[in-house]
Design an enzyme around this catalytic site. Structure first.
Site, mmCIF file in Angstrom:
data_model
loop_
_atom_site.group_PDB
_atom_site.id
_atom_site.type_symbol
_atom_site.label_atom_id
_atom_site.label_comp_id
_atom_site.label_asym_id
_atom_site.label_seq_id
_atom_site.Cartn_x
_atom_site.Cartn_y
_atom_site.Cartn_z
ATOM 1 N N GLY A 18 0.792 -1.229 0.000
ATOM 2 C CA GLY A 18 0.000 0.000 0.000
ATOM 3 C C GLY A 18 0.823 1.277 0.000
ATOM 4 N N ILE A 19 0.377 2.253 0.770
ATOM 5 C CA ILE A 19 1.006 3.576 0.775
ATOM 6 C C ILE A 19 2.458 3.495 1.265
ATOM 7 C CG2 ILE A 19 0.947 5.835 1.918
ATOM 8 C CD1 ILE A 19 -2.163 5.645 1.792
ATOM 9 N N ASN A 86 3.846 5.463 8.960
ATOM 10 C CA ASN A 86 2.749 5.169 8.032
ATOM 11 C C ASN A 86 1.872 4.013 8.492
ATOM 12 O OD1 ASN A 86 1.513 4.738 5.148
ATOM 13 N ND2 ASN A 86 2.501 2.803 5.672
ATOM 14 N N TYR A 155 -11.028 5.093 14.438
ATOM 15 C CA TYR A 155 -10.093 5.460 13.351
ATOM 16 C C TYR A 155 -10.019 6.975 13.207
ATOM 17 C CZ TYR A 155 -7.862 5.524 8.741
ATOM 18 O OH TYR A 155 -6.991 5.755 7.699
ATOM 19 N N LYS A 159 -6.746 9.425 13.886
ATOM 20 C CA LYS A 159 -6.119 10.239 12.842
ATOM 21 C C LYS A 159 -6.134 11.727 13.227
ATOM 22 C CE LYS A 159 -4.755 6.952 10.161
ATOM 23 N NZ LYS A 159 -3.321 6.683 10.015
ATOM 24 N N ILE A 190 -7.239 6.124 -1.436
ATOM 25 C CA ILE A 190 -6.047 5.648 -2.135
ATOM 26 C C ILE A 190 -6.190 4.140 -2.311
ATOM 27 C CG2 ILE A 190 -3.523 5.498 -2.070
ATOM 28 C CD1 ILE A 190 -4.605 8.411 -2.084
ATOM 29 N N THR A 192 -5.404 0.732 -2.100
ATOM 30 C CA THR A 192 -4.450 -0.135 -1.386
ATOM 31 C C THR A 192 -5.257 -1.317 -0.839
ATOM 32 O OG1 THR A 192 -4.890 0.830 0.781
ATOM 33 C CG2 THR A 192 -3.183 1.925 -0.541
ATOM 34 N N PRO A 193 -4.575 -2.332 -0.285
ATOM 35 C CA PRO A 193 -5.325 -3.437 0.330
ATOM 36 C C PRO A 193 -6.298 -2.945 1.412
ATOM 37 C CG PRO A 193 -3.068 -4.107 -0.020
ATOM 38 C CD PRO A 193 -3.128 -2.642 -0.385
HETATM 39 P P1 NAI Z 1 -2.628 -1.230 4.248
HETATM 40 O O1 NAI Z 1 -3.487 -1.947 5.219
HETATM 41 O O2 NAI Z 1 -2.733 -1.580 2.815
HETATM 42 O O3 NAI Z 1 -1.098 -1.321 4.705
HETATM 43 C C1 NAI Z 1 -0.757 -1.070 6.055
HETATM 44 C C2 NAI Z 1 0.579 -1.704 6.385
HETATM 45 O O4 NAI Z 1 0.825 -1.462 7.770
HETATM 46 C C3 NAI Z 1 0.598 -3.229 6.180
HETATM 47 O O5 NAI Z 1 1.762 -3.610 5.487
HETATM 48 C C4 NAI Z 1 0.590 -3.783 7.610
HETATM 49 O O6 NAI Z 1 1.249 -5.032 7.736
HETATM 50 C C5 NAI Z 1 1.301 -2.664 8.365
HETATM 51 N N1 NAI Z 1 1.006 -2.692 9.789
HETATM 52 C C6 NAI Z 1 -0.206 -2.818 10.393
HETATM 53 N N2 NAI Z 1 -0.057 -2.869 11.717
HETATM 54 C C7 NAI Z 1 1.276 -2.757 11.982
HETATM 55 C C8 NAI Z 1 2.063 -2.732 13.152
HETATM 56 N N3 NAI Z 1 1.497 -2.890 14.376
HETATM 57 N N4 NAI Z 1 3.396 -2.576 13.046
HETATM 58 C C9 NAI Z 1 3.987 -2.450 11.831
HETATM 59 N N5 NAI Z 1 3.292 -2.481 10.668
HETATM 60 C C10 NAI Z 1 1.956 -2.630 10.740
HETATM 61 O O7 NAI Z 1 -2.960 0.325 4.465
HETATM 62 P P2 NAI Z 1 -2.714 1.608 3.525
HETATM 63 O O8 NAI Z 1 -3.981 1.915 2.846
HETATM 64 O O9 NAI Z 1 -1.468 1.474 2.771
HETATM 65 O O10 NAI Z 1 -2.561 2.707 4.676
HETATM 66 C C11 NAI Z 1 -1.319 3.227 5.099
HETATM 67 C C12 NAI Z 1 -1.602 4.427 5.995
HETATM 68 O O11 NAI Z 1 -2.366 5.382 5.261
HETATM 69 C C13 NAI Z 1 -2.425 4.068 7.227
HETATM 70 O O12 NAI Z 1 -1.970 4.816 8.334
HETATM 71 C C14 NAI Z 1 -3.825 4.496 6.826
HETATM 72 O O13 NAI Z 1 -4.619 4.805 7.940
HETATM 73 C C15 NAI Z 1 -3.534 5.719 5.982
HETATM 74 N N6 NAI Z 1 -4.594 6.092 5.049
HETATM 75 C C16 NAI Z 1 -4.977 5.259 4.027
HETATM 76 C C17 NAI Z 1 -5.967 5.649 3.147
HETATM 77 C C18 NAI Z 1 -6.412 4.822 1.984
HETATM 78 O O14 NAI Z 1 -7.380 5.210 1.292
HETATM 79 N N7 NAI Z 1 -5.793 3.721 1.679
HETATM 80 C C19 NAI Z 1 -6.659 6.955 3.319
HETATM 81 C C20 NAI Z 1 -6.179 7.735 4.420
HETATM 82 C C21 NAI Z 1 -5.167 7.316 5.247
#
Ligand code: NAI
Length: 261
Positions: A18-19, A86, A155, A159, A190, A192-193
């Protein structure tokens, strides 16, 4: 290959997908030495070998885990120029269905993780910034940290805390004369998974159509698009680079216009 982050060492949490993976890729492409950290070993090792980074197993909720990461960076690289907080988790259900355990588990990752990371790395960040180019902490919040959305109280609250912790640390570090900048990024939708799981839920509950759900998600956004990890990564590279040397305490919204309405 660019050079905007040449000579900088960056640690990115949640980098397996993801991000976070997008940010790690973009930072490596701009010349940074990247430490890609995650709880997902297979995912982070695959990403690290693709981009020439170091894979590091880190659960951001673990104080000992952060101490070990800081020891590793100090021993292997010395100062740390860039910390990207992140890693994050989401929880979608009405407030009355949140258990206290749900609430605490989410806050442990999304809020405690940032606090522990910034505290563990402050000395190594200050040492990097002491070389005349301020170090940079980039915290990934969300548009949910700026405005309310239904059925994700923990959530949204987490944030909002990321946004405020960012501003508080920016001011605390400046007040103490520490050369560390601190900014938040607020992504909109965005792909992402994490968002794929959310969209599956919206389809199941019938709030968006099953035939072309991504077009329906895009249509909610003024630019009629769903963002990609690269869109967020470009903001993170800017905030991490010396181009942003006068930028601290800001909230960079990257959302296709979602919260501008
Ligand atoms: P995702 O779920 O696709 O990836 C998150 C990553 O964080 C995964 O690789 C996971 O293994 C890791 N992770 C989770 N818990 C963990 C921990 N305790 N220690 C270390 N790593 C850990 O999520 P995504 O979409 O890539 O999100 C990344 C950030 O962006 C998050 O903070 C999310 O809240 C934020 N975000 C995402 C949005 C979206 O539309 N995808 C929108 C706004 C914010």
């Amino acid at each position: 290959m660019g050079e905007r982050l040449r000579d900088k060492v960056a640690l990115v949490t949640g980098a397996a997908q993801g991000i976070g993976a997008g940010i790690a890729r973009a930072m490596a492409a701009e010349g940074a030495t990247v430490i890609a950290a995650d709880v997902n070993r297979a995912g982070v090792e695959a990403l690290a070998s693709e981009i020439g980074a170091t894979a590091w197993m880190l659960d951001v909720t673990s104080e000992d885990g952060w101490a070990a990461a800081a020891d590793h960076v100090a021993t292997t690289h010395g100062p740390l120029s860039i910390l990207v907080n992140n890693a994050g988790v989401e929880l979608v259900k009405p407030m009355t269905a949140h258990s206290l355990a749900d609430w605490r588990a989410l806050m442990a990752v999304n809020v405690d993780g940032l606090f522990l990371g910034c505290r563990a790395f402050q000395p190594l960040l200050a040492a990097a910034g002491g070389q005349g180019r301020p170090a940079s902490v980039v915290n990934i919040s969300s548009i949910a940290g700026l405005v309310g959305y239904p059925d994700q109280l923990a959530y949204n609250t987490s944030k909002g805390a990321v946004r405020h912790m960012t501003k508080s640390l920016a001011i605390e570090w400046a007040a103490h004369g520490l050369p560390i900048r601190c900014n938040s990024i607020h992504p909109g939708c965005i792909r992402t998974p994490m968002l794929e799981m959310a969209v599956e839920g919206w389809v199941r509950e019938g709030s968006i159509p099953a035939d072309d759900p991504w077009a329906a998600v895009a249509s909610l956004c003024p630019l009629n698009a769903v963002g990609s990890p690269q869109d967020i990564a470009m903001g993170a590279v800017y905030l991490a680079s010396d181009e942003a040397r006068f930028v601290t305490g800001i909230e960079l919204v990257i959302d296709g216009g979602w919260v501008a309405r």
